[in-house]
Design a protein around this motif. Structure first.
Motif, PDB file in Angstrom:
ATOM      1  N   TYR A   1       2.033   7.035  -2.365  1.00  0.00           N
ATOM      2  CA  TYR A   1       3.129   6.868  -3.323  1.00  0.00           C
ATOM      3  C   TYR A   1       4.416   7.422  -2.727  1.00  0.00           C
ATOM      4  O   TYR A   1       4.415   8.489  -2.103  1.00  0.00           O
ATOM      5  CB  TYR A   1       2.827   7.607  -4.621  1.00  0.00           C
ATOM      6  CG  TYR A   1       1.751   6.969  -5.460  1.00  0.00           C
ATOM      7  CD1 TYR A   1       2.073   6.115  -6.521  1.00  0.00           C
ATOM      8  CD2 TYR A   1       0.402   7.216  -5.208  1.00  0.00           C
ATOM      9  CE1 TYR A   1       1.089   5.531  -7.297  1.00  0.00           C
ATOM     10  CE2 TYR A   1      -0.601   6.635  -5.978  1.00  0.00           C
ATOM     11  CZ  TYR A   1      -0.251   5.796  -7.019  1.00  0.00           C
ATOM     12  OH  TYR A   1      -1.222   5.211  -7.787  1.00  0.00           O
TER      13      TYR A   1
ATOM     14  N   ALA B   1      -5.648   1.572  -7.015  1.00  0.00           N
ATOM     15  CA  ALA B   1      -5.868   2.593  -5.987  1.00  0.00           C
ATOM     16  C   ALA B   1      -6.670   3.774  -6.524  1.00  0.00           C
ATOM     17  O   ALA B   1      -6.780   4.803  -5.860  1.00  0.00           O
ATOM     18  CB  ALA B   1      -4.521   3.079  -5.447  1.00  0.00           C
TER      19      ALA B   1
ATOM     20  N   ALA C   1      -3.736   4.504   0.308  1.00  0.00           N
ATOM     21  CA  ALA C   1      -2.478   4.235  -0.403  1.00  0.00           C
ATOM     22  C   ALA C   1      -1.628   5.492  -0.384  1.00  0.00           C
ATOM     23  O   ALA C   1      -2.144   6.615  -0.291  1.00  0.00           O
ATOM     24  CB  ALA C   1      -2.748   3.813  -1.842  1.00  0.00           C
TER      25      ALA C   1
ATOM     26  N   THR D   1      -6.936   9.916  -9.068  1.00  0.00           N
ATOM     27  CA  THR D   1      -7.798  10.238  -7.937  1.00  0.00           C
ATOM     28  C   THR D   1      -7.717  11.731  -7.649  1.00  0.00           C
ATOM     29  O   THR D   1      -6.652  12.340  -7.758  1.00  0.00           O
ATOM     30  CB  THR D   1      -7.413   9.455  -6.672  1.00  0.00           C
ATOM     31  OG1 THR D   1      -8.274   9.836  -5.598  1.00  0.00           O
ATOM     32  CG2 THR D   1      -5.971   9.709  -6.265  1.00  0.00           C
TER      33      THR D   1
ATOM     34  N   LEU E   1      -6.435  13.605  -3.101  1.00  0.00           N
ATOM     35  CA  LEU E   1      -4.979  13.476  -3.096  1.00  0.00           C
ATOM     36  C   LEU E   1      -4.353  14.515  -2.166  1.00  0.00           C
ATOM     37  O   LEU E   1      -4.754  15.676  -2.151  1.00  0.00           O
ATOM     38  CB  LEU E   1      -4.463  13.676  -4.532  1.00  0.00           C
ATOM     39  CG  LEU E   1      -2.989  13.454  -4.823  1.00  0.00           C
ATOM     40  CD1 LEU E   1      -2.565  12.031  -4.492  1.00  0.00           C
ATOM     41  CD2 LEU E   1      -2.708  13.763  -6.301  1.00  0.00           C
TER      42      LEU E   1
ATOM     43  N   GLU F   1      -9.284   6.374  -4.703  1.00  0.00           N
ATOM     44  CA  GLU F   1      -9.134   6.171  -3.266  1.00  0.00           C
ATOM     45  C   GLU F   1      -8.486   7.392  -2.621  1.00  0.00           C
ATOM     46  O   GLU F   1      -7.883   8.225  -3.289  1.00  0.00           O
ATOM     47  CB  GLU F   1      -8.273   4.933  -2.986  1.00  0.00           C
ATOM     48  CG  GLU F   1      -8.877   3.622  -3.444  1.00  0.00           C
ATOM     49  CD  GLU F   1      -9.996   3.132  -2.535  1.00  0.00           C
ATOM     50  OE1 GLU F   1     -10.397   3.855  -1.608  1.00  0.00           O
ATOM     51  OE2 GLU F   1     -10.466   1.993  -2.764  1.00  0.00           O
TER      52      GLU F   1
ATOM     53  N   SER G   1       0.820  -1.217   0.000  1.00  0.00           N
ATOM     54  CA  SER G   1       0.000   0.000   0.000  1.00  0.00           C
ATOM     55  C   SER G   1       0.849   1.261   0.000  1.00  0.00           C
ATOM     56  O   SER G   1       0.341   2.349  -0.232  1.00  0.00           O
ATOM     57  CB  SER G   1      -0.945   0.011   1.208  1.00  0.00           C
ATOM     58  OG  SER G   1      -0.209  -0.069   2.418  1.00  0.00           O
TER      59      SER G   1
ATOM     60  N   THR H   1      -5.686   9.041  -1.251  1.00  0.00           N
ATOM     61  CA  THR H   1      -4.309   8.715  -1.615  1.00  0.00           C
ATOM     62  C   THR H   1      -3.353   9.821  -1.188  1.00  0.00           C
ATOM     63  O   THR H   1      -3.688  11.006  -1.229  1.00  0.00           O
ATOM     64  CB  THR H   1      -4.206   8.502  -3.139  1.00  0.00           C
ATOM     65  OG1 THR H   1      -5.096   7.449  -3.522  1.00  0.00           O
ATOM     66  CG2 THR H   1      -2.795   8.138  -3.550  1.00  0.00           C
TER      67      THR H   1
END
Length: 301
Positions: free
Chosen positions: A226, A141, A224, A166, A169, A144, A129, A146
């Motif tokens: 990044y 993802a 999630a 998404t 964010l 979601e 994740s 994020t």
């Protein structure tokens, strides 16, 4: 076991196996040396690779290995290559078990080692994740809640890519933002918050992110996030042999996957920021073909 080969491939994951297939089918005697620790071993599913979309990475590798080893020209050794040196007719590689093997050409398909930041829970979520690639993981993802754990140019690049997947964010710079003013203005214009509070922990359940805990004890729920942590070359032998690294820390190769040392090649994650199974397979296939082409020219002179 015969210890003399045309080509030794160090690293037996996607790039290394792909190179071995191209060489083995060209009747080259190949030895693959692999220690069994691929960098994506925590990742539950592989994506964006046609015919294998959604498959478990280890199953792709197992199927590839079985197919490659059907060629009696290829051998696979479960060991760790620890040193290498130039010899009269090629190279000598020594493994952790103390064995030595010789070859005319070398291929490094050894990947990179990610350096986990000092955030509790990060390593346990890495590849599950806490993800690095919107092409490998972004669809799963999509839409979601994020996050982006990055700063400066990386944060801005991720914001552009992931905003397409998404609109919920948030950027977490984990300290004072180093985004340029023009980057900050664009991010804010797209309603993406920038949070500079330092992160203490990533709360998760079996690697699946639940919330971020900041050092001031406040929390932020996410599905999630990044991130692209720092990395180093997993294998140090290329540098021992004199192979140059580029400014980003990847092994420097030309368009034929040649390193800066004659008869030494590299392919896959150790040469490219495009870290995906599909890219590794393609690079390995190309490296194998190029090596065979060079060997045929040498033999036909």
């Amino acid at each position: 076991m015969n210890k003399n080969f045309d080509v030794i491939i160090i690293g037996g994951s996607y790039a290394g196996l792909s190179a071995a297939m191209a060489l083995g089918r060209s009747l080259r005697k190949v030895l693959i040396i692999d220690s069994g620790k691929p960098c994506n071993r925590q990742t539950p599913h592989s994506h964006n690779f046609i015919t294998q979309d959604g498959e478990k990475p280890n199953l792709i590798a197992e199927k590839a290995k079985a197919q490659v080893l059907k060629y009696d020209t290829v051998m696979f050794l479960n060991d760790l290559a620890v040193s290498g040196k130039k010899i009269d007719f090629g190279f000598e590689i020594t493994t952790q078990s103390g064995e030595t093997y010789k070859a005319k050409k070398l291929v490094f398909a050894t990947g990179v080692k990610d350096k986990m930041p000092g955030i509790k829970g990060f390593a346990e979520c890495w590849g599950i994740s806490v993800i690095h690639c919107p092409y490998c993981h972004g669809y799963e993802a999509k839409q979601e809640k994020t996050g982006i754990l990055a700063n400066g140019d990386f944060a801005f690049h991720y914001a552009q890519l992931i905003h397409n997947l998404t609109k919920d964010l948030t950027i977490f710079t984990n300290g004072k933002s180093t985004l340029a003013q023009v980057q900050t203005e664009k991010i804010i214009r797209h309603d993406i918050p920038i949070i500079e509070e330092e992160i203490a922990e990533i709360k998760h359940e079996n690697g699946y992110l639940k919330q971020i805990v900041f050092k001031d004890h406040t929390t932020f729920e996410l599905k999630a996030i990044y991130s692209r942590p720092d990395f180093e070359q997993y294998c140090k032998i290329p540098e021992m042999l004199g192979c140059e690294l580029n400014e980003q820390g990847y092994i420097k190769v030309d368009m034929f996957q040649k390193t800066t040392v004659e008869n030494v090649f590299a392919c896959g994650d150790n040469t490219s920021p495009m870290r995906s199974v599909a890219n590794a397979v393609a690079a390995g296939n190309f490296a194998g073909a190029m090596i065979n082409n060079i060997m045929t020219e040498e033999e036909f002179s």
